[in-house]
Motif scaffolding. Structure first.
Motif, PDB file in Angstrom:
ATOM      1  N   LYS A  15       0.839  -1.210   0.000  1.00  0.00           N
ATOM      2  CA  LYS A  15       0.000   0.000   0.000  1.00  0.00           C
ATOM      3  C   LYS A  15       0.869   1.254   0.000  1.00  0.00           C
ATOM      4  CE  LYS A  15      -3.983   2.002   0.266  1.00  0.00           C
ATOM      5  NZ  LYS A  15      -4.786   2.150  -0.932  1.00  0.00           N
ATOM      6  N   GLU A  52       2.278   1.707  -3.434  1.00  0.00           N
ATOM      7  CA  GLU A  52       1.228   2.230  -4.317  1.00  0.00           C
ATOM      8  C   GLU A  52       1.038   3.723  -4.104  1.00  0.00           C
ATOM      9  OE1 GLU A  52      -3.587   1.825  -4.504  1.00  0.00           O
ATOM     10  OE2 GLU A  52      -2.440   0.003  -4.076  1.00  0.00           O
ATOM     11  N   CYS A  53       1.067   4.150  -2.861  1.00  0.00           N
ATOM     12  CA  CYS A  53       0.921   5.580  -2.551  1.00  0.00           C
ATOM     13  C   CYS A  53       2.126   6.373  -3.063  1.00  0.00           C
ATOM     14  CB  CYS A  53       0.766   5.761  -1.040  1.00  0.00           C
ATOM     15  SG  CYS A  53       0.583   7.468  -0.524  1.00  0.00           S
ATOM     16  N   THR A  69       4.125   5.689  -5.502  1.00  0.00           N
ATOM     17  CA  THR A  69       4.248   5.725  -6.957  1.00  0.00           C
ATOM     18  C   THR A  69       3.047   6.360  -7.644  1.00  0.00           C
ATOM     19  OG1 THR A  69       3.434   3.456  -7.075  1.00  0.00           O
ATOM     20  CG2 THR A  69       5.822   3.761  -7.074  1.00  0.00           C
ATOM     21  N   SER A  70       2.075   6.831  -6.862  1.00  0.00           N
ATOM     22  CA  SER A  70       0.958   7.578  -7.452  1.00  0.00           C
ATOM     23  C   SER A  70       1.462   8.956  -7.869  1.00  0.00           C
ATOM     24  CB  SER A  70      -0.178   7.716  -6.435  1.00  0.00           C
ATOM     25  OG  SER A  70       0.197   8.602  -5.403  1.00  0.00           O
ATOM     26  N   TRP A  71       0.657   9.704  -8.609  1.00  0.00           N
ATOM     27  CA  TRP A  71       1.122  11.014  -9.068  1.00  0.00           C
ATOM     28  C   TRP A  71       1.345  11.955  -7.887  1.00  0.00           C
ATOM     29  CZ3 TRP A  71      -1.384  15.553  -8.147  1.00  0.00           C
ATOM     30  CH2 TRP A  71      -2.708  15.471  -7.751  1.00  0.00           C
ATOM     31  N   GLY A 121       2.193  11.027  -4.784  1.00  0.00           N
ATOM     32  CA  GLY A 121       3.394  10.558  -4.106  1.00  0.00           C
ATOM     33  C   GLY A 121       4.658  10.944  -4.842  1.00  0.00           C
ATOM     34  N   ARG A 122       4.613  10.798  -6.152  1.00  0.00           N
ATOM     35  CA  ARG A 122       5.784  11.178  -6.947  1.00  0.00           C
ATOM     36  C   ARG A 122       6.027  12.684  -6.891  1.00  0.00           C
ATOM     37  NH1 ARG A 122       6.571   7.238 -12.089  1.00  0.00           N
ATOM     38  NH2 ARG A 122       6.105   5.323 -10.977  1.00  0.00           N
TER      39      ARG A 122
END
Length: 131
Positions: free
Chosen positions: A57, A60-61, A63-65, A67-68
């Motif tokens: 999780k 996933e967070c 590598t989200s937009w 997070g990036r």
């Protein structure tokens, strides 16, 4: 009793921003951003060490937009804070106080932070593309 005819202090809005003052404020702000990045790093390490089931999780967070974007901001803050800290070390020994040198070193800090961030992010993005 306060004197009604006494002049008041000028408001910051009447001053023209100078590169040295703007970079000083940015140095403090990037210090706060690095603090947030350090908290995120500790959270990541704790998840990896103690809660491996929740690590997916977190990944996933990260590598989200959003997070990036956060990670990019922390990386930019790191390089800016590093370069501006080195600039301040030169000031601590009495070098670079002249207006021309202070302005030049300020622009060099910004250019270095931008280029180093872009280069590092390009490397990281290339590594992430394989994940």
């Amino acid at each position: 009793m306060a004197n009604a005819h006494r002049p008041t202090s000028p408001h910051l809005g009447i001053y023209k921003p100078q590169i040295t003052s703007v970079l000083s404020i940015m140095h403090r702000m990037t210090g706060l951003a690095l603090y947030a990045g350090a908290l995120a790093l500790v959270g990541w390490l704790m998840l990896a060490a103690y809660y491996p089931s929740h690590y997916a999780k977190w990944h996933e967070c990260a590598t989200s937009w959003g997070g990036r974007l956060f990670l990019l901001g922390v990386l930019l803050a790191f390089y800016y804070h590093l370069a501006n800290g080195i600039r301040h070390l030169f000031w601590d020994i009495g070098k670079g106080y002249e207006l021309k040198n202070a302005t030049l070193s300020g622009w060099l800090v910004l250019i270095f932070a931008g280029i180093a961030t872009a280069a590092s992010w390009g490397y990281v993005a290339g590594a992430w593309s394989g994940l």
